[in-house]
Design an enzyme around this catalytic site. Structure first.
Site, PDB file in Angstrom:
ATOM      1  CB  SER A   8      15.213  16.590 -18.793  1.00 31.87           C
ATOM      2  OG  SER A   8      14.528  17.544 -19.244  1.00 31.87           O
ATOM      3  CB  SER A   9      14.254  18.428 -24.006  1.00 28.85           C
ATOM      4  OG  SER A   9      13.212  19.133 -23.417  1.00 28.85           O
ATOM      5  NE  ARG A  68      -6.191  -8.187 -45.125  1.00 31.86           N
ATOM      6  CZ  ARG A  68      -7.378  -9.230 -45.538  1.00 31.86           C
ATOM      7  NH1 ARG A  68      -8.445  -9.186 -45.049  1.00 31.86           N
ATOM      8  NH2 ARG A  68      -6.859  -9.661 -46.959  1.00 31.86           N
ATOM      9  CG  ASN A  80      13.605  11.844 -18.403  1.00 26.08           C
ATOM     10  OD1 ASN A  80      13.771  12.277 -17.058  1.00 26.08           O
ATOM     11  ND2 ASN A  80      13.449  12.555 -19.591  1.00 26.08           N
ATOM     12  CG  HIS A 122      -1.833  -1.330   1.383  1.00 25.40           C
ATOM     13  ND1 HIS A 122      -2.813  -1.394   0.700  1.00 25.40           N
ATOM     14  CD2 HIS A 122      -1.578  -2.304   2.082  1.00 25.40           C
ATOM     15  CE1 HIS A 122      -3.412  -2.917   0.739  1.00 25.40           C
ATOM     16  NE2 HIS A 122      -2.874  -3.217   1.882  1.00 25.40           N
TER      17      HIS A 122
END
Length: 489
Positions: A317-318, A366, A325, A192
């Site tokens: 990260s940019s 398909r 990340n 929990h």
């Protein structure tokens, strides 16, 4: 909406559809990962399998002399016929498209393509060959679904056996490596989301390994069914045309020669129940692996797993250069979810067909390649994510140092056992531990002082006083080693 906000090729943007940009990410961005599935589950692969089934049916009928008056094939003629599906490629795909544009029927186009190929046999085999005279044997006694169900069974089996199962095995192999690496590394568990009885990280990964392995075992045992009994499953055209032949036996032998399980109880279609079972098993595998991905994400967040930037193949990260990340695990999550949605739809839809036949299964089937493709892509990302992590034992140890309250369970249960064995003063163990631990900081000293004041039998007290959050791991180390045993046999 303002006209200036419309984003459309007609407003001056390039029409990308004219340069063949893939609509599906599996055929575009992610193609390098899943392209091998195209060998089995693309439209071209389906047509190659149809040709294979049609030609093997023709050979089977002639070899078993099921057609009175028909000639016996020579070895050269058999080789010539079987060369068509083996050589099936771009030229054949283009020709099939041209034929289907006229027939408006995909299986009929296959039949006509084979007929053309047989009429050209004299160029290779000489004028003595009977193949140009045998074009009427192609597709004889067959409805389209006789060919389709066998072609799908063959291609799905090959895709699962040659691509999906090896990918799943790469995942479980990596898990075994992590189990071994973390078998003896204690970790605070969380039930929990709250601190709970410690385990080893190896034991926790072993649980996932066992769950996934059970599903792999089920998938390996998949029974691929097939039928070839005519328009409504009664061999009606067969027995009226050649009544002296034992058609159930002839067709059973053919289906089993393909390595499939014969299904004599069908309407026009083979019921696809085996497919529904397979997709349900794959979806269950996906969901367990999804659980692994989310747990790994959480362990990374807690600092229990350290990501190796070069192994992840990511710049993070940019805008925030300190971040690595967990993109592999997030990508895996998303693709497992897409695969599960498709597998669930396939499993639910394919088991139903109105009366003796409808075409809902045609479009549905398909998308089998798409369903397996997203699963394979997710597995690949998960494996790459797992290969790019290391277990941070020190971080786990630091957390355990602050959680002496988790020993409350051990003390309570030892008190209960001691009371049953005859020790006095052991009443209300749960309540006494709750008073000590709930809402309070519990240190090693306070826990040991509490244990010393209980009046436990000496051996029990000594055992509890020697305990710490790092050593209260039960049989975790033993459980982790069980991954090396064949528990499924």
């Amino acid at each position: 909406m303002s006209a200036a906000l419309i984003f459309s090729p007609v407003d001056g943007y390039t029409d990308l559809s004219t340069i063949g940009e893939a609509l599906s990410p599996l055929d575009g961005r992610y193609r390098p990962v899943v392209h091998a599935l195209s060998n089995y589950l693309s439209e071209a692969a389906l047509n190659r399998a149809r040709i294979h089934v049609e030609i093997e049916w023709l050979i089977h009928l002639l070899d078993t002399q099921a057609l009175p008056g028909a000639p016996t094939l020579t070895d050269a003629e058999r080789d010539y016929l079987r060369a068509l599906p083996r050589a099936f490629g771009a030229t054949h795909i283009q020709r099939l498209a041209e034929i289907e544009a006229e027939t408006r029927h995909d299986v009929k186009a296959v039949e006509y393509l084979i007929g053309e190929y047989m009429r050209e046999a004299t160029k290779v085999l000489g004028d003595s060959t009977h193949l140009p005279e045998l074009t009427e044997v192609v597709h004889i006694f067959c409805t389209s679904e006789d060919i389709n169900n066998l072609a799908y069974a063959l291609t799905i089996r090959s895709a699962v056996t040659n691509e999906w199962l090896p990918a799943a095995a790469r995942l479980t192999d990596r898990l075994v490596e992590l189990v071994d690496a973390g078998a003896h590394t204690p970790m605070l568990a969380r039930t929990h989301g709250q601190p709970a009885t410690p385990v080893t990280i190896g034991k926790e990964i072993a649980v996932i390994h066992h769950r996934l392995t059970r599903q792999i075992h089920r998938i390996e045992q998949t029974e691929y069914l097939g039928k070839i009994n005519g328009a409504t499953g009664t061999w009606a055209a067969h027995v009226i045309s050649v009544p002296e032949a034992n058609w159930p036996a002839i067709t059973r032998n053919f289906v089993e020669k393909l390595g499939l399980t014969w299904n004599p109880f069908t309407t026009q279609i083979e019921s696809h129940d085996w497919q529904a079972e397979l997709y349900s098993d794959i979806a269950r595998f996906n969901r367990i692996a999804h659980n692994l991905a989310t747990d790994c994400w959480s362990y990374i967040s807690l600092g229990y797993f350290h990501q190796n930037l070069s192994a992840q193949g990511s710049t993070g990260s940019s805008t925030m250069p300190h971040k690595v990340n967990p993109i592999r695990f997030e990508n895996a999550e998303a693709n497992f979810e897409i695969s599960c949605a498709l597998c669930d739809s396939l499993a639910a839809t394919l088991v139903t067909s109105r009366l003796q036949r409808d075409l809902t299964d045609s479009t549905t089937q398909r998308n089998i390649g798409v369903a397996l493709g997203h699963s394979a892509l997710a597995i690949d990302n998960l494996v790459r994510g797992l290969r790019g992590i290391d277990i941070d034992a020190q971080r786990m140890s630091d957390d355990l140092d602050t959680q002496w309250a988790v020993l409350g369970e051990a003390v309570q249960q030892a008190m209960r056992a001691a009371a049953i064995a005859g020790a006095t003063g052991m009443a209300n163990p749960y309540e006494r531990l709750k008073e000590l631990t709930r809402g309070h900081e519990v240190s090693a000293e306070s826990m040991r002082d509490f244990i010393s004041g209980l009046g436990l039998p000496d051996a029990v007290e000594a055992r509890l006083l020697a305990l710490s959050p790092h050593t209260y791991i039960g049989l975790s180390e033993t459980i982790a080693q069980w991954v090396h045993e064949d528990t499924l046999s």
